[in-house]
Design a protein around this motif. Sequence first.
Motif, PDB file in Angstrom:
ATOM      1  N   UNK A  40       4.244   8.588  -3.942  1.00 21.00           N
ATOM      2  CA  UNK A  40       3.639   7.385  -3.384  1.00 21.00           C
ATOM      3  C   UNK A  40       3.003   7.687  -2.036  1.00 21.00           C
ATOM      4  N   UNK A  41       2.157   6.748  -1.599  1.00 21.85           N
ATOM      5  CA  UNK A  41       1.462   6.938  -0.329  1.00 21.85           C
ATOM      6  C   UNK A  41       2.450   6.938   0.846  1.00 21.85           C
ATOM      7  N   UNK A  42       3.505   6.149   0.755  1.00 21.08           N
ATOM      8  CA  UNK A  42       4.502   6.129   1.808  1.00 21.08           C
ATOM      9  C   UNK A  42       5.208   7.467   1.940  1.00 21.08           C
ATOM     10  N   UNK A  43       5.574   8.101   0.815  1.00 22.43           N
ATOM     11  CA  UNK A  43       6.226   9.404   0.847  1.00 22.43           C
ATOM     12  C   UNK A  43       5.292  10.465   1.410  1.00 22.43           C
ATOM     13  N   UNK A  44       4.008  10.375   1.062  1.00 18.64           N
ATOM     14  CA  UNK A  44       3.040  11.374   1.513  1.00 18.64           C
ATOM     15  C   UNK A  44       2.758  11.238   3.005  1.00 18.64           C
ATOM     16  N   UNK A  45       2.590  10.001   3.472  1.00 17.26           N
ATOM     17  CA  UNK A  45       2.270   9.790   4.885  1.00 17.26           C
ATOM     18  C   UNK A  45       3.443  10.109   5.803  1.00 17.26           C
ATOM     19  N   UNK A  46       4.659  10.155   5.250  1.00 17.64           N
ATOM     20  CA  UNK A  46       5.838  10.394   6.075  1.00 17.64           C
ATOM     21  C   UNK A  46       5.797  11.763   6.759  1.00 17.64           C
ATOM     22  N   UNK A  49       0.822  -1.212   0.000  1.00 12.28           N
ATOM     23  CA  UNK A  49       0.000   0.000   0.000  1.00 12.28           C
ATOM     24  C   UNK A  49       0.856   1.263   0.000  1.00 12.28           C
ATOM     25  N   UNK A  50       2.038   1.206   0.623  1.00 12.14           N
ATOM     26  CA  UNK A  50       2.921   2.375   0.675  1.00 12.14           C
ATOM     27  C   UNK A  50       3.437   2.760  -0.706  1.00 12.14           C
TER      28      UNK A  50
END
Length: 220
Positions: A46-52, A3-4
């Motif tokens: 990506x979702x991982x970069x955004x959620x960081x 998902x990330x």
Amino acid sequence: MGERDLRVSDVEREHVGRLLQRAVGLGMLSLGEFTERMDTALAAKTRGELNAVLVDLPGIRLAGQPAPKAPQFVYAPRPQFGYNRPQYGPRLPHPVAPGNVIRAKLSGVKRNGNWHVPQTLLIESFMGSVRLDFTQAIMSTQVVEIRVDDYLSSLELVVPADATVDLNGLDLIGGSAENKVRTGPPMGPLHLVVHGKVRFGSVNAKHPFGTQWKKFLNGA
């Protein structure tokens, strides 16, 4: 693929931008940290970069999750305008220099032309009016925080055509807030984050007179 690693859309980036604005209003982030994280969010693929940019912010949730708790207000009486008034939180993420405080007691205050705009402004007004014109102002930062402590007063914000204004952090008691300009994350040269207490007063954000006509005539 996890998902990330999923790609993110502009809608998701704007949602994270609003969460970061809320974090500034709650005192979790300084404006410098906000700008840095906003740049990261806008560049995220990506979702991982955004959620960081959100992982260390307590109470901040992504879309579809429970909303964060409302901020707690701090009662701290202090003398102002000849009587004691409660000071409401959340407190500013950093102190405001004396020269960055605008006070209007039974009077009108205007800032226009080539005036220097600090990173943070504190406006304290009692039965007065404050008009801040940013169209020709000299900016020291893209994001400007305006903290309002208002009684029976009016605040008018005049911003350039590409500016954005966030009034969502205002706590209104018998007052009104009207935003006639674009809101959302900062995309142009100026973004105002306005929060604080408005008691039986008004806050109005708008473009200079004739801006919409100019856009129409230019085919925008």
